[in-house]
Write an enzyme that holds these catalytic residues in place. Structure first.
Site, PDB file in Angstrom:
ATOM      1  N   LYS A 122      34.311  -2.288  -7.560  1.00 21.36           N
ATOM      2  CA  LYS A 122      33.075  -2.984  -7.941  1.00 21.36           C
ATOM      3  C   LYS A 122      31.911  -2.056  -7.595  1.00 21.36           C
ATOM      4  O   LYS A 122      31.426  -2.044  -6.464  1.00 21.36           O
ATOM      5  CB  LYS A 122      32.951  -4.322  -7.216  1.00 21.36           C
ATOM      6  N   VAL A 123      31.509  -1.266  -8.562  1.00 21.69           N
ATOM      7  CA  VAL A 123      30.498  -0.230  -8.340  1.00 21.69           C
ATOM      8  C   VAL A 123      29.165  -0.876  -7.962  1.00 21.69           C
ATOM      9  O   VAL A 123      28.714  -1.829  -8.610  1.00 21.69           O
ATOM     10  CB  VAL A 123      30.339   0.645  -9.596  1.00 21.69           C
TER      11      VAL A 123
END
Length: 554
Positions: A122-123
């Site tokens: 989850k950038v």
């Protein structure tokens, strides 16, 4: 969906947890917390700033949802976190949200009803829509409120990390994350480093410089109108130049594989900051049906919580053996790293005064060395500032409270606990609880009153049976056989003297400050403490009591 999730979570809580969440104290803080969250939302979505960490924000939202369950307000205005970030440019496909799965059980349940699932980091960046026409980048739109965003096209054309011309003359809509490039970034060790705020700040500028533009990367996480097969999406994106997506996508079949990749990406180097993982089911709804809500085909599983948001119920002031005042915060119990935390030290009186923490405040706590609860900062202040009985630091010091004078119970109890502990006389079966019982029973009002206690005097204490009374009395009697050096430690002689003792009490009392200074390893400050200790009238009275009792060395 989230409302239903919170309702289910709350219905599963034990009664005592529900009672705490719905306490009268909580009712008074609902509006304050709601306003703070509104301000955080505005800073995050409109200004690109993160005044509070994601995990504390998530906990604050969860707490507010709990309180709204407890105290429903029929006329309350619905909370819309993205409202202030709405722009003038419509997205061709709406940006959905993400359901946040709380733990392995929730992830396992989610996976159990889906197939062909892939996992990605989850950038931690800023979400955008990229619009290509005939293969050329035509528009980049900030997420905004998910339906309308801001036109970032001018800045996006300067970013080398964004493909400007596709090899195929195709019309295309992609969604992804602009991130700040980091070298070998390990999230578990370094945290987020405010990387998201940096990118948001740069993209909100009127002019983006070449150096800053080169520091921005792109992670594409959605192709709403792409092929059905996830593998085909990945390979095509890679061929077009969006290489991160395939590099950081893995197929998973069960919770074990999901947990593996979550732990791996949390603890291994990545080129960007991340705050968890995202689970994607390959099959999703047609693009025209995407809405600004949590979809059934994707969900987030955040990294382990390193901070907890705690509501302060009370502030107590503990006074130690040497007179040090330590403020202790009594908290509504919170979980942190599978531990329940209900109290934390504020460190020193000076730090507490600088933070000005009062009941009703929300504070951030973490674990020092993954073991000891640690107070980090005040996150939200209560509008009501309660008066507290703050001890006067001038009244407590290394030579105060040898007797049960007003306000002295804490320090006297600490002195007695030191005396009976391993660093003192090492009295078996005698600890803080025993001393507290004896003080409450009125049998101890001074530091050495216990020396003369006998079995008969202990007979009327509730909870003291024959065996307990006999053990306590035997332990007290054994103290008379302890050597002089051990008694000095029990009395609390400043530490520098403990390994440099020669002679009996009278010899030590006769030394002045200069005599102590002449001993190797003792500086001016310690010499003054030693001289003050041995010449203190209360200490000399204790020594006389020990002399009369026949204790060695006195």
């Amino acid at each position: 969906m989230m409302h239903l999730l919170f309702a289910l979570l709350l219905s599963a809580l034990p009664c005592w947890v529900w009672a705490q969440a719905c306490s009268d104290e909580a009712r008074a803080h609902v509006s304050t917390l709601a306003e703070q969250i509104r301000q955080w939302d505005d800073s995050y979505h409109r200004l690109g700033q993160s005044p509070v960490s994601d995990e504390l924000y998530d906990q604050a939202r969860q707490r507010l949802a709990q309180w709204h369950q407890c105290f429903p307000a029929p006329t309350a205005t619905p909370n819309t976190p993205l409202a202030s970030s709405r722009g003038a440019q419509p997205h061709p496909v709406a940006h959905t949200g993400l359901e946040k799965l709380l733990d392995e059980h929730a992830v396992d349940a989610w996976l159990g009803t889906r197939k062909d699932v892939w996992i990605q980091p989850k950038v931690d960046g800023v979400a955008v829509t990229l619009v290509y026409q005939q293969g050329r980048l035509r528009q980049v739109i900030s997420r905004g409120d998910g339906v309308m965003g801001h036109d970032w096209s001018a800045s996006a054309r300067k970013i080398p990390g964004i493909v400007q011309q596709l090899p195929d003359p195709i019309d295309l809509v992609l969604q992804g994350e602009l991130y700040w490039r980091l070298d070998d970034h390990v999230q578990s060790a370094s945290g987020g480093l405010n990387a998201r705020s940096k990118v948001a700040g740069l993209m909100n500028r009127k002019h983006l410089g070449d150096t800053d533009a080169a520091g921005i990367g792109l992670f594409v996480w959605a192709w709403p109108q792409g092929p059905a097969a996830f593998t085909e999406r990945l390979s095509t994106l890679k061929r077009w130049g969006f290489t991160d997506t395939q590099r950081f996508s893995q197929p998973i079949r069960n919770i074990s594989e999901a947990a593996h990749w979550r732990a791996y990406w949390y603890g291994h180097p990545l080129p960007f900051a991340s705050d968890g993982v995202v689970l994607h089911q390959a099959q999703h709804a047609p693009a025209e049906r995407w809405q600004v809500s949590t979809p059934y085909w994707a969900a987030a599983w955040k990294y382990p919580t390193t901070k907890a948001l705690a509501l302060v119920r009370d502030v107590q002031f503990k006074i130690g053996r040497t007179g040090r005042i330590t403020p202790m915060l009594e908290l509504e119990p919170v979980r942190l790293d599978d531990r329940q935390i209900s109290r934390v030290s504020a460190g020193s009186l000076k730090r507490w005064q600088s933070l000005d923490i009062r009941p009703g405040d929300h504070v951030s706590i973490s674990l020092a060395g993954q073991v000891i609860p640690r107070l980090d900062e005040v996150i939200l202040r209560s509008s009501t500032r309660a008066d507290l009985p703050v001890p006067n630091p001038g009244k407590f010091h290394a030579l105060s409270c040898w007797q049960l004078d007003p306000g002295c119970e804490e320090q006297l109890l600490a002195r007695l606990s030191w005396l009976s502990g391993n660093q003192g006389l090492a009295l078996p079966h005698i600890g803080r609880e025993t001393w507290s019982v004896l003080i409450q029973a009125g049998l101890i009002a001074g530091f050495l009153d216990w020396l003369t206690l006998d079995t008969a005097e202990l007979a009327n204490i509730d909870g003291f049976g024959d065996r307990t009374r006999a053990r306590v009395v035997d332990s007290f009697h054994s103290a008379r056989q302890r050597p002089f050096a051990q008694w000095l430690k029990a009395l609390g002689v400043p530490p520098a003297a403990r390994n440099n003792l020669e002679g009996d009490w009278q010899t030590l009392v006769a030394r002045d400050t200069q005599a102590w200074l002449a001993i190797d390893g003792i500086g001016p400050g310690r010499a003054a403490q030693l001289s003050a200790f041995f010449r203190d009238p209360h200490v000399q009275a204790l020594a006389e009591t020990l002399r009369v009792a026949g204790i060695d060395g006195f």
